[in-house]
Motif scaffolding. Structure first.
Motif, PDB file in Angstrom:
ATOM      1  N   LYS A 100       5.172  -0.245  -5.491  1.00 56.83           N
ATOM      2  CA  LYS A 100       5.595  -1.621  -5.745  1.00 56.83           C
ATOM      3  C   LYS A 100       4.491  -2.632  -5.456  1.00 56.83           C
ATOM      4  O   LYS A 100       4.716  -3.833  -5.498  1.00 56.83           O
ATOM      5  CB  LYS A 100       6.846  -1.944  -4.917  1.00 56.83           C
ATOM      6  N   GLY A 101       3.302  -2.136  -5.166  1.00 50.97           N
ATOM      7  CA  GLY A 101       2.170  -3.014  -4.894  1.00 50.97           C
ATOM      8  C   GLY A 101       1.560  -3.532  -6.181  1.00 50.97           C
ATOM      9  O   GLY A 101       2.043  -3.260  -7.287  1.00 50.97           O
ATOM     10  N   LYS A 102       0.495  -4.268  -6.032  1.00 51.21           N
ATOM     11  CA  LYS A 102      -0.203  -4.846  -7.174  1.00 51.21           C
ATOM     12  C   LYS A 102      -1.345  -3.941  -7.603  1.00 51.21           C
ATOM     13  O   LYS A 102      -1.901  -3.209  -6.803  1.00 51.21           O
ATOM     14  CB  LYS A 102      -0.735  -6.226  -6.816  1.00 51.21           C
ATOM     15  N   GLY A 103      -1.698  -4.007  -8.864  1.00 48.20           N
ATOM     16  CA  GLY A 103      -2.832  -3.252  -9.372  1.00 48.20           C
ATOM     17  C   GLY A 103      -2.453  -1.845  -9.790  1.00 48.20           C
ATOM     18  O   GLY A 103      -1.282  -1.466  -9.791  1.00 48.20           O
ATOM     19  N   THR A 150       0.806  -1.221   0.000  1.00 46.26           N
ATOM     20  CA  THR A 150       0.000   0.000   0.000  1.00 46.26           C
ATOM     21  C   THR A 150       0.841   1.273   0.000  1.00 46.26           C
ATOM     22  O   THR A 150       0.284   2.371  -0.018  1.00 46.26           O
ATOM     23  CB  THR A 150      -0.937   0.041   1.228  1.00 46.26           C
ATOM     24  N   LEU A 151       2.156   1.140   0.021  1.00 45.78           N
ATOM     25  CA  LEU A 151       3.032   2.307   0.107  1.00 45.78           C
ATOM     26  C   LEU A 151       3.201   2.974  -1.261  1.00 45.78           C
ATOM     27  O   LEU A 151       3.589   2.326  -2.226  1.00 45.78           O
ATOM     28  CB  LEU A 151       4.404   1.896   0.664  1.00 45.78           C
TER      29      LEU A 151
END
Length: 119
Positions: free
Chosen positions: A79-82, A67-68
């Motif tokens: 670097k998260g998904k989506g 979430t960062l």
């Protein structure tokens, strides 16, 4: 509840230079560490690069990198998904606006202000 009895909460640290937003650091969890991150940035005496700000956020226990989000006027480091929502860019100039929610509310928020050096 998160380890240590603290609830997960969103956080936002906005970095400003001469009353203009130059960076936002947003997290969906561990937002109660916003004060620690803001203090760390302020004590450095300078505006960090996106990569430096990301690393500082992780060190200040915003370790959930899913979430960062660290962003400046041109780039976003995520670097998260989506995909990130449109609000991240649309509301960048609004220092207190949390781009994770349409209403812009945030649990933990800090502003770090820097001034241009006089020449």
């Amino acid at each position: 509840m998160k380890k240590g009895g603290k609830m997960r909460a969103q956080g936002l640290v906005t970095v400003m230079k001469d009353d203009k937003v130059v960076m936002k650091i947003v997290t969906g969890t561990g937002g109660y560490y916003a004060r620690k991150l803001a203090y760390t940035i302020k004590c450095s005496g300078r505006i960090p690069s996106l990569e430096e700000a990301y690393d500082l956020a992780v060190k200040c226990l915003w370790s959930n990198t899913e979430t960062l989000v660290v962003m400046d006027e041109k780039k976003i480091l995520f670097k998260g998904k989506g995909n990130l929502g449109r609000l991240y860019r649309k509301t960048f100039a609004l220092p207190k606006f949390n781009p994770r929610w349409e209403c812009g509310l945030i649990d933990h928020f800090r502003i770090v202000k820097f001034k241009s050096k006089a020449t």
